[in-house]
Each structure stands twice: as C-alpha cells, then as structure tokens.
Design a protein around this motif. Sequence first.
Motif, short mmCIF file in Angstrom:
data_model
loop_
_atom_site.label_atom_id
_atom_site.label_comp_id
_atom_site.label_asym_id
_atom_site.label_seq_id
_atom_site.Cartn_x
_atom_site.Cartn_y
_atom_site.Cartn_z
N ALA A 199 59.88 18.16 70.42
CA ALA A 199 60.83 17.12 70.02
C ALA A 199 60.57 15.84 70.81
N LYS A 200 60.29 16.00 72.10
CA LYS A 200 60.00 14.82 72.92
C LYS A 200 58.71 14.15 72.47
N LYS A 201 57.69 14.95 72.13
CA LYS A 201 56.43 14.39 71.65
C LYS A 201 56.64 13.65 70.32
N ALA A 202 57.44 14.22 69.43
CA ALA A 202 57.71 13.58 68.14
C ALA A 202 58.45 12.25 68.34
N LEU A 203 59.39 12.25 69.26
CA LEU A 203 60.12 11.01 69.56
C LEU A 203 59.18 9.97 70.14
N LEU A 204 58.29 10.37 71.04
CA LEU A 204 57.33 9.45 71.63
C LEU A 204 56.36 8.93 70.56
N ALA A 205 55.91 9.80 69.67
CA ALA A 205 55.00 9.37 68.61
C ALA A 205 55.70 8.38 67.69
N ARG A 206 56.95 8.64 67.38
CA ARG A 206 57.70 7.71 66.52
C ARG A 206 57.85 6.34 67.18
#
Length: 125
Positions: A19-26
């Motif tokens: 979830a943190k990676k997805a937020l960072l990618a976004r």
Amino acid sequence: MRTLKGTDFNDRAKNSIEAKKALLARFQSRPTEDDPEVAARREERRRIVEAREVREAERRRLKEEERARQEAERLRLIAEEEARQAELARQALAEIEAKKNLLLEQKLERDRRYAARKARASGKR
C-alpha cells in the motif's frame, strides 16, 4: 490467538508495504508543473476566474445603475410632490384672497346702502 480471514503478521506487513509503494508510485506519477496538461488546467482555471470577475463587475455595474435609476425616480417623485404642494398652496392663497375681496366688496356695498339710507333719512327731516 487466531486472526480473522486467516491473515497473520507477515501478510499484514506485506499488505502495508504494498500500500505504501502504491501510494508512493501514485505520488511520483503526478505530472510536474511544466506538464502541458497541468498548464492547460491552470490556464482554464485562470480563464474561469477572469470570467467570474467580469460577471461580478457587470453585476455590480447593473446594481449601481439600478440604484441610480431608483434615486432619480425618488427625486423626481419628491419634486412632483413639492410642485403639487406649491400649487395647492397657491390655490389656497388665491381662494383666501378671493374671499377677502368678496368680504371687502360686501362691506363696501353694505356701507353704500347704509350711507344711502342715511341720506334718504336726513332728506325726510
């Protein structure tokens, strides 16, 4: 203690990291300030704000014109009322003057009759 849905600590930690990676990618995929889409949106917002300001200025101008028109109408009505009052006062004065003249004429006629009666009476003696 058993966890719900059969998840354990490792599953929850893995989900959190994803979830943190997805937020960072976004966040990283967000367009920069010099991106044409961002510039186009900024320009569109600027045009919208300018159009709103023009409409508000037009509304203020129309309101001011309406206020001025109402004030002119109010002043016109006041002037008409003052003219009407002045005409009524002039008519009242003319009526008073006419009554005064009538009374004076009646008094003069009465005095003339009285003098004629006196003259006739003094002629009989």
